[in-house]
Scaffold this active site. Structure first.
Site, PDB file in Angstrom:
ATOM      1  N   GLU A  60      -5.249  -4.675  10.723  1.00 19.42           N
ATOM      2  CA  GLU A  60      -4.199  -3.678  10.914  1.00 19.42           C
ATOM      3  C   GLU A  60      -4.439  -2.904  12.204  1.00 19.42           C
ATOM      4  OE1 GLU A  60      -2.312  -2.579   6.882  1.00 19.42           O
ATOM      5  OE2 GLU A  60      -4.103  -1.361   7.102  1.00 19.42           O
ATOM      6  N   ASN A  67       0.874  -1.180   0.000  1.00 17.39           N
ATOM      7  CA  ASN A  67       0.000   0.000   0.000  1.00 17.39           C
ATOM      8  C   ASN A  67       0.909   1.228   0.000  1.00 17.39           C
ATOM      9  OD1 ASN A  67      -1.764   2.082   0.541  1.00 17.39           O
ATOM     10  ND2 ASN A  67      -2.237   1.422   2.642  1.00 17.39           N
ATOM     11  N   GLU A  98      -6.769   4.896   7.770  1.00 16.75           N
ATOM     12  CA  GLU A  98      -6.542   6.310   7.430  1.00 16.75           C
ATOM     13  C   GLU A  98      -7.761   6.907   6.730  1.00 16.75           C
ATOM     14  OE1 GLU A  98      -2.761   5.724   5.469  1.00 16.75           O
ATOM     15  OE2 GLU A  98      -1.888   5.167   7.402  1.00 16.75           O
ATOM     16  N   GLY A 114       2.704   2.391  10.626  1.00 13.19           N
ATOM     17  CA  GLY A 114       3.655   3.473  10.417  1.00 13.19           C
ATOM     18  C   GLY A 114       4.387   3.909  11.667  1.00 13.19           C
ATOM     19  N   HIS A 129      -9.466   1.335   4.903  1.00 16.93           N
ATOM     20  CA  HIS A 129      -8.194   1.523   5.608  1.00 16.93           C
ATOM     21  C   HIS A 129      -8.403   2.498   6.771  1.00 16.93           C
ATOM     22  CE1 HIS A 129      -4.089   2.720   6.483  1.00 16.93           C
ATOM     23  NE2 HIS A 129      -3.709   1.602   5.884  1.00 16.93           N
ATOM     24  N   SER A 160       3.585  -2.107  10.226  1.00 14.04           N
ATOM     25  CA  SER A 160       5.040  -2.180  10.400  1.00 14.04           C
ATOM     26  C   SER A 160       5.627  -3.559  10.070  1.00 14.04           C
ATOM     27  CB  SER A 160       5.439  -1.727  11.814  1.00 14.04           C
ATOM     28  OG  SER A 160       5.026  -0.380  12.024  1.00 14.04           O
ATOM     29  N   LYS A 190       0.077   4.262  -0.320  1.00 16.84           N
ATOM     30  CA  LYS A 190      -0.560   5.478   0.225  1.00 16.84           C
ATOM     31  C   LYS A 190      -0.299   6.653  -0.721  1.00 16.84           C
ATOM     32  CE  LYS A 190      -0.103   3.345   4.705  1.00 16.84           C
ATOM     33  NZ  LYS A 190       0.021   3.485   6.157  1.00 16.84           N
TER      34      LYS A 190
HETATM   35  P1  PGA Z   1       2.954   0.334   7.541  1.00 14.13           P
HETATM   36  O1  PGA Z   1       1.480   0.557   6.938  1.00 14.13           O
HETATM   37  O2  PGA Z   1       3.457  -0.969   6.961  1.00 14.13           O
HETATM   38  O3  PGA Z   1       3.740   1.514   7.068  1.00 14.13           O
HETATM   39  O4  PGA Z   1       2.816   0.263   9.022  1.00 14.13           O
HETATM   40  C1  PGA Z   1       0.596  -0.513   6.761  1.00 14.13           C
HETATM   41  C2  PGA Z   1      -0.709  -0.016   6.193  1.00 14.13           C
HETATM   42  O5  PGA Z   1      -1.185   1.055   6.599  1.00 14.13           O
HETATM   43  O6  PGA Z   1      -1.311  -0.686   5.327  1.00 14.13           O
END
Ligand code: PGA
Length: 244
Positions: A157, A9, A89, A163, A87, A202, A11
């Site tokens: 997640e 992803n 976000e 992140g 997601h 992560s 983003k």
């Molecule tokens: P990350 O993000 O691997 O940077 O923690 C995962 C995601 O939001 O899909």
């Protein structure tokens, strides 16, 4: 038997120069490799033909007066085969509800896309002992009737692990994935058992094998580490190593 899936992803990251790294990604026989770049890159990435490509969100409508939005049909037309919906976000930045996400998943199917439906608890919810309750509620609310192993992937997640460099530990991941699997089996029977459940938050080359070895973890949804070709390659190799 469920096939492993290594999904990236990106983003809101990635310009056309980033496409140069795609051809070098491994594509193991026993593992699906997918990247969801920004909408601006879907068409060019899909044209490379090397990996599967998806969107990061879609509108519920086919077309219309929705400035700035992209429909599932547009993602399919650009060469995408999947789309992430729900997601955290999007849930946080755009106030997306379980009901909206469920409709978005149906929009994905209407266009022939696989819906990657995300869910996960916040740090406050984990600390309050509400993790399973919260994740099951999101699963029930966000996954439409009619979900199958072919048209739906679930991504667990934990918001506090996205992140941040913090990863849920093996016991925490196993607890949630087992609970999600049991719920999917109860609701969808055989198709529920075919649905893949990814872990996200992560995932890195250094922890991917450990995470992908956990029962009912069928791959990963990878943010930051999917932006670096070498890191994502190592994560794909880890998924292949843990697949059957
Ligand atoms: P990350 O993000 O691997 O940077 O923690 C995962 C995601 O939001 O899909």
């Amino acid at each position: 038997m469920r096939r492993m899936l290594a999904a990236g992803n990106w983003k809101m990251n990635g310009l056309s120069a980033a496409l140069g790294e795609i051809a070098a990604l491994p594509t193991p026989e026993n593992c699906d490799v997918l990247i969801c770049p920004p909408a601006t890159l879907i068409s060019d990435m899909a044209a490379l033909g090397h990996i599967q490509v998806g969107g990061q969100d879609c509108h519920v409508a086919v077309s219309g007066a929705h400035t700035g939005d992209v429909s599932a049909e547009m993602i399919a037309d650009a060469g995408g085969s999947a789309v992430i919906v729900g997601h955290s976000e999007r849930r946080a930045d755009h106030g997306e509800s379980d009901a909206l996400i469920r409709t978005k998943a149906e929009a994905a199917w209407r266009a022939g896309l696989t819906a990657i439906i995300c869910l996960g608890e916040s740090l406050e919810e984990r600390q309050a002992g509400q993790t399973l309750e919260r994740c099951i509620a999101q699963l029930d609310g966000s996954v439409p009737d009619g979900a199958t192993g072919a048209n739906t992937v679930i991504a667990y997640e934990p918001i506090w692990a996205i992140g941040t460099g913090l990863t849920a530990d093996a016991a925490q991941i196993a607890e949630v994935h087992n609970a999600l699997r049991a719920r999917l089996d109860a609701r969808f029977g055989e198709e529920g058992d075919k649905m893949r459940i990814l872990y996200g938050g992560s995932v890195k080359p250094g922890n991917a094998v450990e995470i992908f070895s956990i029962d009912n973890v069928d791959g990963g949804l990878v943010g930051g580490a999917s932006l670096k070709g070498a890191d994502f390659s190592a994560i794909i190799d880890a998924a292949a190593q843990c697949g059957s």
